[in-house]
Scaffold this active site. Sequence first.
Site, PDB file in Angstrom:
ATOM      1  N   SER A 124       0.868  -1.077   0.063  1.00 26.23           N
ATOM      2  CA  SER A 124      -0.021   0.031  -0.072  1.00 26.23           C
ATOM      3  C   SER A 124       0.806   1.251  -0.058  1.00 26.23           C
ATOM      4  O   SER A 124       1.794   1.290   0.412  1.00 26.23           O
ATOM      5  CB  SER A 124      -0.738   0.016   1.346  1.00 26.23           C
ATOM      6  OG  SER A 124      -1.286   1.286   1.592  1.00 26.23           O
ATOM      7  N   TYR A 149      -2.045  -1.295  11.133  1.00 28.95           N
ATOM      8  CA  TYR A 149      -2.711  -1.689   9.707  1.00 28.95           C
ATOM      9  C   TYR A 149      -1.366  -1.409   8.796  1.00 28.95           C
ATOM     10  O   TYR A 149      -0.660  -2.124   8.236  1.00 28.95           O
ATOM     11  CB  TYR A 149      -3.960  -1.302   9.168  1.00 28.95           C
ATOM     12  CG  TYR A 149      -3.948  -1.408   7.605  1.00 28.95           C
ATOM     13  CD1 TYR A 149      -4.080  -2.337   6.936  1.00 28.95           C
ATOM     14  CD2 TYR A 149      -3.589  -0.132   6.829  1.00 28.95           C
ATOM     15  CE1 TYR A 149      -3.893  -2.428   5.618  1.00 28.95           C
ATOM     16  CE2 TYR A 149      -3.565  -0.237   5.500  1.00 28.95           C
ATOM     17  CZ  TYR A 149      -3.792  -1.191   4.839  1.00 28.95           C
ATOM     18  OH  TYR A 149      -3.717  -1.496   3.523  1.00 28.95           O
ATOM     19  N   LYS A 153       1.858  -3.395   7.041  1.00 34.21           N
ATOM     20  CA  LYS A 153       2.288  -3.557   5.530  1.00 34.21           C
ATOM     21  C   LYS A 153       3.638  -3.305   5.391  1.00 34.21           C
ATOM     22  O   LYS A 153       4.428  -3.942   4.477  1.00 34.21           O
ATOM     23  CB  LYS A 153       1.346  -2.750   4.864  1.00 34.21           C
ATOM     24  CG  LYS A 153      -0.079  -2.781   4.413  1.00 34.21           C
ATOM     25  CD  LYS A 153      -0.102  -3.768   3.325  1.00 34.21           C
ATOM     26  CE  LYS A 153      -1.698  -4.282   3.294  1.00 34.21           C
ATOM     27  NZ  LYS A 153      -1.850  -5.499   2.331  1.00 34.21           N
TER      28      LYS A 153
HETATM   29  C1  UD1 Z   1      -6.630   4.448   3.702  1.00 31.08           C
HETATM   30  C2  UD1 Z   1      -5.587   3.952   4.747  1.00 31.08           C
HETATM   31  C3  UD1 Z   1      -4.764   3.283   3.727  1.00 31.08           C
HETATM   32  C4  UD1 Z   1      -5.420   2.090   3.163  1.00 31.08           C
HETATM   33  C5  UD1 Z   1      -6.554   2.218   2.341  1.00 31.08           C
HETATM   34  C6  UD1 Z   1      -7.511   1.299   1.991  1.00 31.08           C
HETATM   35  C7  UD1 Z   1      -4.779   5.896   6.174  1.00 31.08           C
HETATM   36  C8  UD1 Z   1      -4.043   7.226   6.450  1.00 31.08           C
HETATM   37  N1  UD1 Z   1      -4.759   5.379   4.961  1.00 31.08           N
HETATM   38  O1  UD1 Z   1      -6.307   5.061   2.680  1.00 31.08           O
HETATM   39  O2  UD1 Z   1      -3.599   2.784   4.624  1.00 31.08           O
HETATM   40  O3  UD1 Z   1      -4.470   1.309   2.253  1.00 31.08           O
HETATM   41  O4  UD1 Z   1      -7.430   3.291   3.453  1.00 31.08           O
HETATM   42  O5  UD1 Z   1      -8.002   0.758   2.953  1.00 31.08           O
HETATM   43  O6  UD1 Z   1      -5.741   5.731   6.896  1.00 31.08           O
HETATM   44  N2  UD1 Z   1     -12.806  10.574   3.586  1.00 31.08           N
HETATM   45  C9  UD1 Z   1     -13.886  11.260   4.095  1.00 31.08           C
HETATM   46  N3  UD1 Z   1     -15.145  10.554   4.455  1.00 31.08           N
HETATM   47  C10 UD1 Z   1     -15.130   9.107   4.824  1.00 31.08           C
HETATM   48  C11 UD1 Z   1     -13.826   8.355   4.443  1.00 31.08           C
HETATM   49  C12 UD1 Z   1     -12.973   8.991   3.821  1.00 31.08           C
HETATM   50  O7  UD1 Z   1     -13.833  12.390   3.820  1.00 31.08           O
HETATM   51  O8  UD1 Z   1     -16.265   8.789   5.255  1.00 31.08           O
HETATM   52  C13 UD1 Z   1     -11.695  11.069   2.891  1.00 31.08           C
HETATM   53  C14 UD1 Z   1     -10.510  10.786   3.921  1.00 31.08           C
HETATM   54  O9  UD1 Z   1     -10.389  11.699   4.803  1.00 31.08           O
HETATM   55  C15 UD1 Z   1      -9.330  10.881   2.631  1.00 31.08           C
HETATM   56  C16 UD1 Z   1     -10.309  10.175   1.129  1.00 31.08           C
HETATM   57  O10 UD1 Z   1     -11.469  10.511   1.815  1.00 31.08           O
HETATM   58  O11 UD1 Z   1      -8.913  12.141   2.333  1.00 31.08           O
HETATM   59  C17 UD1 Z   1      -9.690   8.765   1.231  1.00 31.08           C
HETATM   60  O12 UD1 Z   1     -10.270   8.130   2.256  1.00 31.08           O
HETATM   61  P1  UD1 Z   1      -9.985   6.570   2.443  1.00 31.08           P
HETATM   62  O13 UD1 Z   1     -10.882   6.042   1.303  1.00 31.08           O
HETATM   63  O14 UD1 Z   1     -10.232   6.008   3.754  1.00 31.08           O
HETATM   64  O15 UD1 Z   1      -8.529   6.036   1.853  1.00 31.08           O
HETATM   65  P2  UD1 Z   1      -6.972   6.773   2.473  1.00 31.08           P
HETATM   66  O16 UD1 Z   1      -7.448   7.248   3.822  1.00 31.08           O
HETATM   67  O17 UD1 Z   1      -6.306   7.377   1.523  1.00 31.08           O
END
Ligand code: UD1
Length: 332
Positions: A124, A149, A153
């Site tokens: 990842s 997590y 990795k």
């Molecule tokens: C996260 C994990 C990463 C993991 C990936 C897949 C972290 C820092 N990273 O990535 O290690 O490989 O998930 O499981 O935790 N967001 C919202 N609302 C939500 C959900 C997400 O605003 O309900 C935003 C987050 O703040 C972020 C973006 O959407 O800016 C993507 O979030 P997400 O899909 O959870 O992925 P990552 O955080 O990039």
Amino acid sequence: MRILVAGGAGYIGSHICVELLEAGYEVVVIDDFSNSRPEVLGYIKEITGKDVKFYEFNILDEEKTEGVFKENKLDAVIHCAAFKAVGESVSKPIEYYTNNLMTTLIMTKMMTKYHVNNIVFSSSATVYGDPKVVPLTENCPLGETTNPYGTSKAMMERILTDVQFANPEMSVTLLRYFNPIGAHASGLIGENPKGIPNNLMPYIMKVATGELPCLGVFGDDYDTPDGTGVRDYIHVVDLAKGHVLAIEKYQEPGVHICNLGTGTGYSVLDIVHAFEKVNGIEVKYEIKPRRPGDIATCYADPTRAKEELGWVAEKTLEDMCRDTWNFAKKHQ
Ligand code: UD1
């Protein structure tokens, strides 16, 4: 060639199985359904017309894992069996480290014992930590991970690197995924997490279906064009195709590291608006505080994947949004 896909009933694993079967490989799957569903195996068959050979257990069961290596002459392993919920890993570090590290140790132990010399590992972009510069190349230093997590990795990458050093005939490929979203164009397989989703696209999907009332956007004060977090979203089918190429192209012994991303960053609101536009459906959202451990911006430099694998992400953000919704409508 016969490939073992560990975690092959999961979101990413099932798409990998489809691409492998369509490319003419025989596929053996081990999955314990801890974060997947048995119906997926039928859907893989429906899409490809072919069966995988399936074993239901957790790879922590060393005896059963050995049985799979004994019964099948394997040519390569794709290892995507792991726990992956960031928040849960903070409250259950022992379970996360035990599951993710021990399965990797048992898998590599069996590979060395049965002379299976090719492994492709689901890593990842989280291993880069909070990037100092973007886009991220594979030469960027590894960063501080912010949860068990992510640390698991990074540790699994380290274990595989050390195993390769001790077994110089092995090919170890570390594929660093950015943010896989979307679903197979058939709408049969996709991401359907049990409970409340942690990741953005499954959450949007469940707001669109009415299962959840409103998306919380975690922070609008990041140093990004619209203040919301920017990520490199990649269609899961493109990602799966990258695995088939990795199996084929990275046969040379050594450790091969490759980013799988598109090279383009989209913000949370870009994704929300694209989903609304493509599917003609409103996604209610409200701005919430930042989520602990989140970073502002993360996207890939995918040059190496192009040069070494001949791989480029072909699907657009519109494809990702449309395919997600097509999947959701079939699985409500
Ligand atoms: C996260 C994990 C990463 C993991 C990936 C897949 C972290 C820092 N990273 O990535 O290690 O490989 O998930 O499981 O935790 N967001 C919202 N609302 C939500 C959900 C997400 O605003 O309900 C935003 C987050 O703040 C972020 C973006 O959407 O800016 C993507 O979030 P997400 O899909 O959870 O992925 P990552 O955080 O990039």
